[in-house]
Design a protein around this motif. Structure first.
Motif, PDB file in Angstrom:
ATOM      1  N   ALA A  95       0.880  -1.198  -0.104  1.00 10.28           N
ATOM      2  CA  ALA A  95      -0.009   0.189   0.096  1.00 10.28           C
ATOM      3  C   ALA A  95       0.802   1.231   0.011  1.00 10.28           C
ATOM      4  CB  ALA A  95      -0.858  -0.074   1.231  1.00 10.28           C
TER       5      ALA A  95
ATOM      6  N   GLY B 178       1.179   3.907  -2.941  1.00 10.37           N
ATOM      7  CA  GLY B 178       0.795   5.438  -2.720  1.00 10.37           C
ATOM      8  C   GLY B 178       1.908   6.308  -2.968  1.00 10.37           C
TER       9      GLY B 178
ATOM     10  N   ILE C 262      -6.560   2.375  -9.045  1.00  6.74           N
ATOM     11  CA  ILE C 262      -6.730   3.173  -7.954  1.00  6.74           C
ATOM     12  C   ILE C 262      -6.819   4.832  -8.539  1.00  6.74           C
ATOM     13  CG2 ILE C 262      -6.368   4.016  -5.732  1.00  6.74           C
ATOM     14  CD1 ILE C 262      -5.651   1.033  -5.195  1.00  6.74           C
TER      15      ILE C 262
ATOM     16  N   VAL D 272      -5.207   9.538  -6.235  1.00 14.64           N
ATOM     17  CA  VAL D 272      -4.301   9.594  -5.353  1.00 14.64           C
ATOM     18  C   VAL D 272      -3.355  10.712  -5.857  1.00 14.64           C
ATOM     19  CG1 VAL D 272      -2.157   8.531  -4.219  1.00 14.64           C
ATOM     20  CG2 VAL D 272      -4.324   7.268  -4.309  1.00 14.64           C
TER      21      VAL D 272
ATOM     22  N   LEU E  53      -2.818   6.093   0.911  1.00 18.34           N
ATOM     23  CA  LEU E  53      -3.110   4.870   0.647  1.00 18.34           C
ATOM     24  C   LEU E  53      -3.134   3.649   1.572  1.00 18.34           C
ATOM     25  CD1 LEU E  53      -4.365   3.733  -2.018  1.00 18.34           C
ATOM     26  CD2 LEU E  53      -2.007   2.556  -2.533  1.00 18.34           C
TER      27      LEU E  53
ATOM     28  N   ASP F   3      -6.508   1.722   2.877  1.00 20.62           N
ATOM     29  CA  ASP F   3      -6.464   0.251   3.020  1.00 20.62           C
ATOM     30  C   ASP F   3      -7.117  -0.109   4.308  1.00 20.62           C
ATOM     31  OD1 ASP F   3      -6.022  -2.640   2.086  1.00 20.62           O
ATOM     32  OD2 ASP F   3      -4.429  -2.315   3.347  1.00 20.62           O
TER      33      ASP F   3
ATOM     34  N   ILE G  44     -10.842   5.869  -1.883  1.00 17.40           N
ATOM     35  CA  ILE G  44     -10.172   6.932  -2.226  1.00 17.40           C
ATOM     36  C   ILE G  44     -11.009   7.957  -3.044  1.00 17.40           C
ATOM     37  CG2 ILE G  44      -8.312   7.617  -3.633  1.00 17.40           C
ATOM     38  CD1 ILE G  44      -7.096   6.685  -1.140  1.00 17.40           C
TER      39      ILE G  44
END
Length: 333
Positions: free
Chosen positions: A70, A74, A261, A264, A295, A299, A314
């Motif tokens: 994670a 990120g 994802i 971010v 992140l 998580d 997110i």
């Protein structure tokens, strides 16, 4: 002048606080789960590992790889977003919004279809090629000879190309019956991260990060304007090309590890620029730490909600923030 001074005074303290928060979040994330684990057990699993101890196995084989994964994702997405925003001078740019994530996902769908047993290194390479294709198409459409990268044209091109590549991915999934295999990649999640993935991904991410940090001065100048950068003797094409390729490598690896994802790379650079200014020597390191922290926390929240998709957590924050930036015209923080 005031902003610059404030950034100089506050960067060390801000960076240190972010690192401390990241360590605290990491410890909390390792502790939290279905199995109750004490803090002392974590240190025992790290420094005095016993393969016969079930809690040691949970920590070393499940929780630590997941949490490190994670953080790395990120770092990759946050840094990639910061670079793309700086190079294109577009405050709305994000790996997911300019075709990088959807391009990587499309190539991964093809990899699943034609090479189902592909090792993670092949998946990483496929993700990078896909991100390169998607990003290249969007940036070429979004760039004009007169005004360089046009922010609105990039966003519109990104939406169109992302939709096309997503549709192609779904077509491949239907044709080769990969719907179940690709569900994870569509939702985004780090629960399946393994040490083997980290072994391959971490060096690429860290080396890319180091190179980008070493080019931070060029990025800062380029962000001020292409004409000024050329006037100062900078090789604009080289700086733009290398940093964009590195950002595509980061985005491709992130998608190969955890799927798509979004947001971010959009949110974190804005937050960081608000805190420490626009000098990329400060922006890139702090973006990496804050991206990893965001992140990791997302998580952990996803686990608390019964393994909810991290991408959804997110997006719950990212969509309103994106709309806020659109209202402001995509200006830098």
């Amino acid at each position: 002048m005031t902003t610059k001074r404030k950034g100089k005074l506050n960067f060390t303290a801000t960076f240190s606080i972010a690192c401390v928060l990241l360590i605290i979040a990491l410890m909390i994330s390792i502790l939290y789960g279905d199995a109750k684990i004490h803090l002392t057990t974590i240190f025992e699993a790290i420094f005095d590992y016993n393969p016969k101890n079930q809690q040691h196995n949970i920590i070393s084989e499940i929780r630590i790889p997941r949490d490190i994964g994670a953080i790395l994702v990120g770092v990759a997405l946050g840094t990639s977003g910061a670079v793309i925003q700086g190079v294109t001078k577009n405050g709305l740019a994000d790996p997911s919004l300019i075709g990088l994530n959807s391009g990587a996902a499309f190539m991964l769908a093809l990899t699943f279809a034609f090479y189902p047993t592909a090792p993670f290194l092949v998946m990483m390479f496929a993700g990078f090629i896909g991100a390169l294709i998607g990003g290249f198409i969007v940036l070429m459409i979004g760039r004009s000879r007169s005004d360089g990268f046009n922010p609105m044209r990039i966003i519109l091109a990104g939406a169109a190309v992302s939709a096309l590549l997503t549709a192609l991915s779904q077509g491949v999934a239907l044709l080769f019956r990969l719907n179940q295999s690709l569900t994870f990649w569509s939702a985004g999640g780090v629960s399946g991260t393994t040490w083997n993935q980290l072994m391959w991904a971490a060096p690429f991410i860290l080396v890319s990060l180091v190179i980008i940090v070493s080019m931070s001065k060029q990025l800062t100048i380029l962000n001020l304007g292409e004409t000024l950068a050329k006037g100062l003797g900078q090789n604009v094409a080289f700086t733009r090309g290398i940093t964009l390729i590195l950002s595509m490598i980061l985005a491709g690896i992130a998608v190969a590890m955890v799927g798509q994802i979004a947001f971010v790379g959009l949110m974190v650079p804005h937050i960081v620029r608000y805190l420490v200014g626009t000098d990329y020597a400060r922006v890139i390191p702090l973006t990496a730490v804050v991206g990893g922290l965001l992140l990791l926390v997302a998580d952990t929240i996803a686990r608390m909600l019964g393994e909810a998709p991290v991408g959804a957590i997110i997006s719950f924050i990212g969509v309103p923030y994106f709309l806020y930036l659109v209202k402001r015209g995509g200006r830098f923080s």
